[in-house]
Design an enzyme around this catalytic site. Structure first.
Site, PDB file in Angstrom:
ATOM      1  N   GLU A  74       0.870  -1.174   0.000  1.00  0.00           N
ATOM      2  CA  GLU A  74       0.000   0.000   0.000  1.00  0.00           C
ATOM      3  C   GLU A  74       0.907   1.225   0.000  1.00  0.00           C
ATOM      4  O   GLU A  74       1.431   1.625   1.044  1.00  0.00           O
ATOM      5  CB  GLU A  74      -0.912  -0.008   1.233  1.00  0.00           C
ATOM      6  CG  GLU A  74      -1.924  -1.144   1.261  1.00  0.00           C
ATOM      7  CD  GLU A  74      -3.012  -1.019   0.207  1.00  0.00           C
ATOM      8  OE1 GLU A  74      -3.135   0.071  -0.396  1.00  0.00           O
ATOM      9  OE2 GLU A  74      -3.736  -2.002  -0.004  1.00  0.00           O
ATOM     10  N   CYS A 134      -2.332   9.302   2.623  1.00  0.00           N
ATOM     11  CA  CYS A 134      -1.844   8.695   1.375  1.00  0.00           C
ATOM     12  C   CYS A 134      -2.772   8.950   0.192  1.00  0.00           C
ATOM     13  O   CYS A 134      -2.330   8.955  -0.957  1.00  0.00           O
ATOM     14  CB  CYS A 134      -1.618   7.195   1.557  1.00  0.00           C
ATOM     15  SG  CYS A 134      -3.078   6.295   2.106  1.00  0.00           S
TER      16      CYS A 134
END
Length: 453
Positions: free
Chosen positions: A210, A244
């Site tokens: 990720e 993010c």
């Protein structure tokens, strides 16, 4: 044998004992995790306040609620997920039993990150426990208060052997990665993601990475700019830009750039007041190194708003940059801070071309009243996920997989996708020892002459 090796071996021995296999055990551990979150909510909020200047409301709504919802959803669905899945049969297997059996991968390593140090460590753990694995947790050392808390409270609620927490910096992480795991999930930067994948390759260990990237935000001229800019400002400046999937930069027509700036400023002042430094809702940069990096990206830019910082408290004001050169440093790396560059493009096609000339981002945002604009943006670009006319919230939907593509990562999790990520989907065919006649034709000797059907 090193202490870290002993911890991993103990987790493996506990896994091989078979105690993670029964559904009831998995449910008990998930219920214990839920109890931990509820009973230690204040401690978790205190750690987030110390690491990131997060207040209690933001701690709950930006992190804890996602973990609690994930646990509730998993507890509800897990009895269904663990069942064998019958599959379509071929003409020659009509009398057989054909199904997919989900089995745990084994010992899983989850390497957490510092920007949402509770949620992005615990939420993937929910799926790993649900799938019946042992889980070694490695929290980020940058969010040191949360790392210390997790090492303290997790053994108080979960099985100590199956779910150990290993703390430390780069040396400890390097040592952990020398161990053999059955699956690794890492959240963090692309650079470290490559190191994790290289280490995993030595053992042929599968990975979910990720990562991040520069998530673009295209604002169409045919758009309610007040609503669009309010939503963009919320997603950009929450956690001081350290998200993010935060919108990294805005693409818009030069004719609306000034309006976009004006309405972003209006939203920022509405959220954080005239001086965001005094706002209880505005975060701080995680470390002095990151503070210096983010401040460096402002240098030489045309600052339309903000631009100031305080090294002592690691505060960086909400900042807007205009007429940004695509070749400038602020457009070469993921910002991960409260700086919003605006790059002017003269058409939807130019925006699509701009996005496609760069690495695939973790998220992509498009604001428009025109459904054709939205559909064209989705059809002609690639990203981990997309939200149209809002930002960030696609993460909150259990039935949507969360993950990147290309440089922004590989694999996914959330909801059933977490269960599937941490399971081996085993193909099974069970045949009777009766009725041999239908299979006689497959055995040697073969006929001398080939017959066509």
């Amino acid at each position: 044998m090193s202490k870290i090796s002993e911890v991993v071996q103990r987790a493996r021995a506990a896994f091989h004992s078979g105690r993670t296999r029964p559904l009831q055990f998995r449910i008990q551990q998930l219920e214990a995790l839920r109890r931990m979150i509820k009973e230690r909510e204040k401690d978790i909020a205190d750690a987030l306040a110390a690491d990131l200047h997060r207040n209690e409301w933001n701690s709950y709504n930006d992190e804890l609620v996602y973990c609690l919802e994930e646990i509730e959803y998993t507890l509800k669905k897990l009895p269904e997920w663990v069942l064998d899945e019958p599959v379509e049969k071929t003409a020659r297997t009509q009398q057989d039993e054909c199904y997919i059996h989900s089995e745990p991968m084994g010992v899983v390593l989850i390497i957490g990150t510092w920007n949402y140090p509770f949620d992005l460590t615990i939420q993937p753990m929910v799926g790993a426990i649900a799938a019946g694995n042992a889980v070694v947790l490695k929290p980020s050392e940058l969010s040191e208060n949360m790392a210390s808390l997790l090492a303290t409270i997790i053994p108080q609620y979960l099985d100590k052997d199956l779910f150990p927490v290993i703390n430390g910096g780069v040396p400890e992480t390097t040592e952990v990665l020398k161990e053999r795991f059955d699956y690794i999930l890492y959240t963090g930067s692309t650079g470290v993601g490559k190191i994790v994948m290289t280490a995993a390759a030595k053992h042929l260990t599968p990975v979910t990475l990720e990562l991040g990237g520069k998530s673009p935000c295209y604002v169409d001229k045919d758009c309610d700019l007040d609503i669009a800019c309010r939503r963009i400002a919320w997603g950009k400046y929450m956690n001081s830009g350290q998200t993010c999937v935060a919108p990294d930069y805005i693409l818009c027509d030069p004719s609306i750039q000034n309006q976009v700036v004006e309405k972003l400023i209006k939203a920022v002042k509405e959220f954080y007041g005239e001086d965001a430094k005094k706002s209880r809702d505005y975060g701080r940069i995680i470390s002095s190194r990151h503070f210096q990096r983010v401040m460096g990206l402002i240098e030489g830019q045309k600052v339309a708003y903000g631009g100031s910082g305080d090294a002592a408290t690691r505060y960086i004001a909400p900042t807007i940059l205009t007429d940004v050169d695509p070749q400038s440093p602020v457009m070469q790396e993921e910002i991960f801070g409260p700086i919003m560059p605006i790059v002017c493009v003269r058409s939807l096609e130019e925006a699509i071309q701009f996005i496609n000339q760069r690495e695939k981002p973790l998220a992509l945002y498009v604001f428009s009243r025109n459904d054709k604009v939205i559909k064209k943006m989705i059809a002609e670009t690639s990203s981990g996920g997309v939200t149209a006319n809002d930002v960030v919230i696609h993460l909150s939907v259990h039935s949507l997989p969360f993950g990147g593509v290309g440089n922004s990562g590989m694999g996914c999790y959330h909801g059933k996708y977490s269960f599937m990520t941490f399971s081996h989907r085993r193909s099974c065919l069970v045949r009777s020892l009766q009725k041999e006649d239908p299979f006689k034709g497959r055995y040697p000797p073969s006929p001398a002459k080939m017959t066509r059907h």
